[in-house]
Scaffold this active site. Sequence first.
Site, PDB file in Angstrom:
ATOM      1  CG  ASP A 247      -1.688  -1.264   0.658  1.00 16.81           C
ATOM      2  OD1 ASP A 247      -2.563  -1.450  -0.112  1.00 16.81           O
ATOM      3  OD2 ASP A 247      -1.625  -1.250   2.195  1.00 16.81           O
ATOM      4  N   GLY A 282       2.843  -3.161  11.834  1.00 15.23           N
ATOM      5  CA  GLY A 282       1.708  -2.109  11.889  1.00 15.23           C
ATOM      6  C   GLY A 282       1.195  -1.083  10.490  1.00 15.23           C
TER       7      GLY A 282
HETATM    8  O1  RIB Z   1      -2.085  -4.242   2.642  1.00 19.83           O
HETATM    9  C1  RIB Z   1      -2.422  -4.296   4.141  1.00 19.83           C
HETATM   10  C2  RIB Z   1      -3.073  -4.113   4.320  1.00 19.83           C
HETATM   11  O2  RIB Z   1      -4.781  -5.494   4.309  1.00 19.83           O
HETATM   12  C3  RIB Z   1      -4.434  -4.054   5.898  1.00 19.83           C
HETATM   13  O3  RIB Z   1      -4.486  -2.712   7.107  1.00 19.83           O
HETATM   14  C4  RIB Z   1      -5.234  -4.594   6.828  1.00 19.83           C
HETATM   15  O4  RIB Z   1      -6.181  -3.497   6.660  1.00 19.83           O
HETATM   16  C5  RIB Z   1      -5.948  -5.703   5.033  1.00 19.83           C
HETATM   17  O5  RIB Z   1      -6.919  -4.808   4.494  1.00 19.83           O
END
Ligand code: RIB
Length: 298
Positions: A247, A282
């Site tokens: 992400d 996290g």
């Molecule tokens: O890509 C990581 C995310 O995948 C985490 O934060 C969790 O919420 C899942 O959706």
Amino acid sequence: MITVLGSIGFDLTTISDRLPLPGETLVGTGFVSGPGGKGANQALAAKRAGAETRMVGAVGKDAFAPQALELLKSGGVDLSKVEEHDAPTGIALIFVGGTGENMIVISQGANATVTPQQASAAPLASGGHLLLQLEIPIEAVAAGIMQAQGVGAVSILNTAPFNPSAANLMMDADITVANETEFDLACEALGLEGADRKARMQAFVNRSGRTIIVTLGGDGAVAATPNGFISVPALKIKPIDTVGAGDTFCGYFGAALDSGLDLETAMRRASAAGSLACLKPGAQPAIPSKAEVDAALA
Ligand code: RIB
């Protein structure tokens, strides 16, 4: 401006020396909780990278909702297009094992209530960038890509978590970002053939005329574009928690393109940011600041 159409959630994460086997109970070594959801993580990453960022999505009316939105709010992400629904806020149960690898199960909750209508109403502008993932209904993702096409915004589709029913959307998005597993699954779903990954990436470009980026963990990332291939390295690090690294890559990548950087420079920044995100536990708390990424690249 970056608009993120996607999931918002709250992560409950246990840390143990290794991942559990099916049916096994393990004694863990730690626990962290915090905001997550692939969409929200990408929005925060784009904002920390310096882009004006808007989140389009949904949360519940429960106690998890304010916690899920906390860092987006304090970080300055525009939340005016986040709706509240009666469904519970999305939750992810995450196991992190000794070498930073993870297992994740999500409960979609309110993320499943995002509609094509909400996606189509996302206020996109020509030249802006739209980031999408697959933790909300596919119909809403498809509507978002169409809305971007209609106004001349650049759509960036992250194929996580992979869903074969969404593979065709890769043909419509301007840029797709997939990890190795997702890309292999997409090739099966789309019937893309080739002797190796590079050949299959070329087959994707030949068929779609679009750009595909495959992230390679510690080996960086490679893009196949209508103008050729680009490879960028990752930072040399010892990962402690890889949750949210993909992400972070997507958010930083979108922000870099939105600021006018070329594809290779954007990938380089994204790859460095994704590496740095593996150094803290996290998802959102581990997303590096722009200054940290600048320092790592210098
Ligand atoms: O890509 C990581 C995310 O995948 C985490 O934060 C969790 O919420 C899942 O959706």
